[in-house]
Design an enzyme around this catalytic site. Structure first.
Site, PDB file in Angstrom:
ATOM      1  N   GLY A 117      55.031  56.721  -7.632  1.00 35.65           N
ATOM      2  CA  GLY A 117      56.014  57.039  -8.671  1.00 35.65           C
ATOM      3  C   GLY A 117      55.380  57.704  -9.878  1.00 35.65           C
ATOM      4  O   GLY A 117      54.165  57.951  -9.916  1.00 35.65           O
ATOM      5  N   LEU A 138      54.939  56.692 -13.174  1.00 37.66           N
ATOM      6  CA  LEU A 138      53.926  55.894 -13.878  1.00 37.66           C
ATOM      7  C   LEU A 138      52.766  55.539 -12.952  1.00 37.66           C
ATOM      8  O   LEU A 138      51.603  55.524 -13.374  1.00 37.66           O
ATOM      9  CB  LEU A 138      54.568  54.617 -14.447  1.00 37.66           C
ATOM     10  N   ILE A 196      58.299  45.889  -1.289  1.00 35.81           N
ATOM     11  CA  ILE A 196      58.164  44.660  -2.083  1.00 35.81           C
ATOM     12  C   ILE A 196      59.358  43.716  -1.906  1.00 35.81           C
ATOM     13  O   ILE A 196      59.299  42.565  -2.335  1.00 35.81           O
ATOM     14  CB  ILE A 196      57.915  44.960  -3.588  1.00 35.81           C
ATOM     15  N   ALA A 206      59.998  50.137  -8.538  1.00 40.95           N
ATOM     16  CA  ALA A 206      61.299  49.735  -9.079  1.00 40.95           C
ATOM     17  C   ALA A 206      62.407  50.579  -8.466  1.00 40.95           C
ATOM     18  O   ALA A 206      62.153  51.659  -7.935  1.00 40.95           O
ATOM     19  CB  ALA A 206      61.319  49.921 -10.597  1.00 40.95           C
ATOM     20  N   THR A 242      64.951  52.794  -9.832  1.00 39.01           N
ATOM     21  CA  THR A 242      65.087  53.426 -11.149  1.00 39.01           C
ATOM     22  C   THR A 242      66.329  54.317 -11.262  1.00 39.01           C
ATOM     23  O   THR A 242      66.497  54.999 -12.271  1.00 39.01           O
ATOM     24  CB  THR A 242      63.831  54.257 -11.488  1.00 39.01           C
ATOM     25  N   THR A 260      62.060  47.298 -19.114  1.00 39.65           N
ATOM     26  CA  THR A 260      62.780  48.393 -19.765  1.00 39.65           C
ATOM     27  C   THR A 260      63.546  47.968 -21.022  1.00 39.65           C
ATOM     28  O   THR A 260      63.925  46.798 -21.167  1.00 39.65           O
ATOM     29  CB  THR A 260      63.795  48.972 -18.745  1.00 39.65           C
ATOM     30  N   ASP A 261      63.834  48.944 -21.864  1.00 42.52           N
ATOM     31  CA  ASP A 261      64.695  48.737 -23.034  1.00 42.52           C
ATOM     32  C   ASP A 261      66.139  48.425 -22.636  1.00 42.52           C
ATOM     33  O   ASP A 261      66.911  47.925 -23.452  1.00 42.52           O
ATOM     34  CB  ASP A 261      64.668  49.978 -23.933  1.00 42.52           C
ATOM     35  N   TYR A 279      71.495  47.970 -13.770  1.00 46.25           N
ATOM     36  CA  TYR A 279      70.050  48.213 -13.817  1.00 46.25           C
ATOM     37  C   TYR A 279      69.391  47.260 -14.815  1.00 46.25           C
ATOM     38  O   TYR A 279      68.404  46.581 -14.499  1.00 46.25           O
ATOM     39  CB  TYR A 279      69.799  49.672 -14.204  1.00 46.25           C
TER      40      TYR A 279
HETATM   41  N1  NAP Z   1      61.678  56.291 -16.135  1.00 49.09           N
HETATM   42  C1  NAP Z   1      62.052  55.701 -17.274  1.00 49.09           C
HETATM   43  O1  NAP Z   1      62.635  56.325 -18.183  1.00 49.09           O
HETATM   44  C2  NAP Z   1      61.749  54.240 -17.506  1.00 49.09           C
HETATM   45  C3  NAP Z   1      62.072  53.677 -18.744  1.00 49.09           C
HETATM   46  C4  NAP Z   1      61.769  52.331 -18.967  1.00 49.09           C
HETATM   47  C5  NAP Z   1      61.162  51.581 -17.969  1.00 49.09           C
HETATM   48  N2  NAP Z   1      60.890  52.148 -16.757  1.00 49.09           N
HETATM   49  C6  NAP Z   1      60.248  51.322 -15.733  1.00 49.09           C
HETATM   50  O2  NAP Z   1      58.950  51.855 -15.529  1.00 49.09           O
HETATM   51  C7  NAP Z   1      58.546  51.591 -14.182  1.00 49.09           C
HETATM   52  C8  NAP Z   1      58.027  52.866 -13.541  1.00 49.09           C
HETATM   53  O3  NAP Z   1      59.068  53.831 -13.568  1.00 49.09           O
HETATM   54  P1  NAP Z   1      58.900  55.283 -12.940  1.00 49.09           P
HETATM   55  O4  NAP Z   1      59.772  56.176 -13.741  1.00 49.09           O
HETATM   56  O5  NAP Z   1      57.464  55.580 -12.735  1.00 49.09           O
HETATM   57  O6  NAP Z   1      59.621  55.037 -11.531  1.00 49.09           O
HETATM   58  P2  NAP Z   1      59.632  55.949 -10.211  1.00 49.09           P
HETATM   59  O7  NAP Z   1      58.988  57.267 -10.457  1.00 49.09           O
HETATM   60  O8  NAP Z   1      61.019  55.879  -9.680  1.00 49.09           O
HETATM   61  O9  NAP Z   1      58.647  55.114  -9.256  1.00 49.09           O
HETATM   62  C9  NAP Z   1      59.021  53.908  -8.655  1.00 49.09           C
HETATM   63  C10 NAP Z   1      58.339  53.848  -7.317  1.00 49.09           C
HETATM   64  O10 NAP Z   1      58.711  52.600  -6.688  1.00 49.09           O
HETATM   65  C11 NAP Z   1      58.977  52.880  -5.327  1.00 49.09           C
HETATM   66  N3  NAP Z   1      59.824  51.845  -4.722  1.00 49.09           N
HETATM   67  C12 NAP Z   1      61.181  51.770  -4.737  1.00 49.09           C
HETATM   68  N4  NAP Z   1      61.590  50.696  -4.005  1.00 49.09           N
HETATM   69  C13 NAP Z   1      60.466  50.110  -3.515  1.00 49.09           C
HETATM   70  C14 NAP Z   1      60.231  49.003  -2.672  1.00 49.09           C
HETATM   71  N5  NAP Z   1      61.252  48.272  -2.162  1.00 49.09           N
HETATM   72  N6  NAP Z   1      58.958  48.664  -2.348  1.00 49.09           N
HETATM   73  C15 NAP Z   1      57.926  49.407  -2.829  1.00 49.09           C
HETATM   74  N7  NAP Z   1      58.075  50.475  -3.625  1.00 49.09           N
HETATM   75  C16 NAP Z   1      59.342  50.820  -3.968  1.00 49.09           C
HETATM   76  C17 NAP Z   1      59.672  54.226  -5.373  1.00 49.09           C
HETATM   77  O11 NAP Z   1      59.716  54.819  -4.091  1.00 49.09           O
HETATM   78  P3  NAP Z   1      60.960  55.815  -3.737  1.00 49.09           P
HETATM   79  O12 NAP Z   1      60.846  56.953  -4.689  1.00 49.09           O
HETATM   80  O13 NAP Z   1      60.688  56.151  -2.306  1.00 49.09           O
HETATM   81  O14 NAP Z   1      62.209  55.002  -3.953  1.00 49.09           O
HETATM   82  C18 NAP Z   1      58.792  54.982  -6.368  1.00 49.09           C
HETATM   83  O15 NAP Z   1      57.670  55.570  -5.735  1.00 49.09           O
HETATM   84  C19 NAP Z   1      59.743  50.966 -13.503  1.00 49.09           C
HETATM   85  O16 NAP Z   1      59.604  49.557 -13.529  1.00 49.09           O
HETATM   86  C20 NAP Z   1      60.909  51.353 -14.384  1.00 49.09           C
HETATM   87  O17 NAP Z   1      61.968  50.421 -14.297  1.00 49.09           O
HETATM   88  C21 NAP Z   1      61.152  53.468 -16.516  1.00 49.09           C
END
Ligand code: NAP
Length: 291
Positions: free
Chosen positions: A10, A12, A37, A60, A62, A101-102, A132
């Site tokens: 992902g 991050l 997971i 997550a 997301t 998250t916020d 969410y």
């Molecule tokens: N993006 C934002 O604006 C934001 C803001 C606040 C907090 N956050 C938090 O920051 C964290 C990282 O966010 P990000 O934007 O980097 O997210 P992301 O790019 O969507 O990455 C999440 C990764 O988790 C994988 N995943 C989904 N379901 C899974 C499962 N069952 N088992 C294992 N892996 C799984 C996804 O795979 P697939 O792509 O194949 O589904 C993806 O590679 C998350 O906890 C998110 O809630 C994000």
């Protein structure tokens, strides 16, 4: 340290990999399909086999709007998936750092001593308004209940070189139109994953546990953020103000989600404008977190 990074594919996760490698850690990088997971017994077996010293969970669900119509799917990953990892890590006696998250907040600004809005701190009450946000809050609770050594990092408005994000969308639209319409009634703290990743790895290295707020310092509206993107990128595009009501989406967004940490063992992150500058350099391959 031997660190397990879940959700490593992902946005991050990629930056955590870069930072962890540069710091000389041995990383176990996993994502779907090799480790789901939501599968508790697969998670358990994985920990028995790999025996990491620590875990950083970047995995997550997301899709904020998609969660509104698939609560079960979002809960499986964000609440129970996080819990599966947290319990397996606790059984091995090792710490886990989980990202939240916020959106766990209601968006009604807490007030300072003068009656003005102030950033949310860790001790403020939560009150998610979206599926969410609810599932992420449930994940926080499962993680913190599993071990006092675990950490939950709440961040916000995240963008980085390895994911689709607001900055790229604005720059693309600016190439297509003379003006963009962006909401001016949602205020938050934009956070570059290239700043968040080292902060997160630093917490693991220093053994900081419990609930932590980590975002770019300061706050701005999405509209103000768009203006700063065009200013820094030297792009000529007008930013018009619209309301959230006019741009209605399936999941409500918090109107106020500026955050900061009240903990003295948490090193504040750089200003959100510096994060943007770092990102703009990284996306053309000249920054430390470049592709
Ligand atoms: N993006 C934002 O604006 C934001 C803001 C606040 C907090 N956050 C938090 O920051 C964290 C990282 O966010 P990000 O934007 O980097 O997210 P992301 O790019 O969507 O990455 C999440 C990764 O988790 C994988 N995943 C989904 N379901 C899974 C499962 N069952 N088992 C294992 N892996 C799984 C996804 O795979 P697939 O792509 O194949 O589904 C993806 O590679 C998350 O906890 C998110 O809630 C994000």
């Amino acid at each position: 340290m031997r660190i397990l990074v879940t959700g490593a594919a992902g946005m991050l996760g990629h930056d955590v990999r870069r930072v962890g490698e540069r710091a000389g850690h041995e990383l176990i990088l996993v994502d779907l399909p090799e480790l789901d997971i939501t599968d508790a017994s697969a998670v358990e077996a994985f920990y028995e086999r790999e025996r990491p010293d620590a875990t950083i969970n970047c995995a997550a669900w997301t899709d904020v709007d998609g969660a509104e119509s698939n609560e079960e799917g979002a809960r499986a990953v964000n609440a129970d998936g996080a819990g599966n990892l947290a319990r397996a890590a606790a059984r091995m006696g090792t710490p886990l750092l989980h990202i939240s998250t916020d959106y766990v907040f209601s968006g009604v600004a807490p007030l300072d001593a003068h009656g003005g809005p102030r950033p949310y701190v860790e001790s403020d009450p939560t009150g998610p308004r979206s599926v969410y946000g609810e599932t992420k809050l449930a994940g926080e609770q499962q993680v913190l209940a599993a071990s006092k050594d675990h950490t939950v990092v709440r961040t916000a408005w995240l963008y980085g070189v390895d994911g689709r994000n607001f900055v790229d969308t604005m720059l693309r639209l600016a190439g297509e139109r003379e003006a963009v319409q962006v909401v001016d009634d949602q205020i938050g703290s934009p956070t570059w994953s290239g700043h968040l990743a080292p902060a997160v790895v630093g917490l693991v290295e220093r053994g900081v546990s419990g609930l932590v707020h980590l975002t770019g310092a300061g706050s701005v509206s999405w509209n103000g953020f768009a203006q700063e993107i065009f200013r820094q990128a030297e792009v000529d595009c007008r930013v018009e103000a619209v309301s959230s009501e006019q741009m209605a989406r399936p999941a409500p967004r918090p109107a106020w989600s500026a955050m900061e940490s009240e903990r003295d063992d948490v090193i504040p992150m750089p200003d959100w404008r510096d994060g943007l500058a770092g990102y703009l350099a990284a996306r053309v391959g000249i920054g430390p977190a470049g592709p």
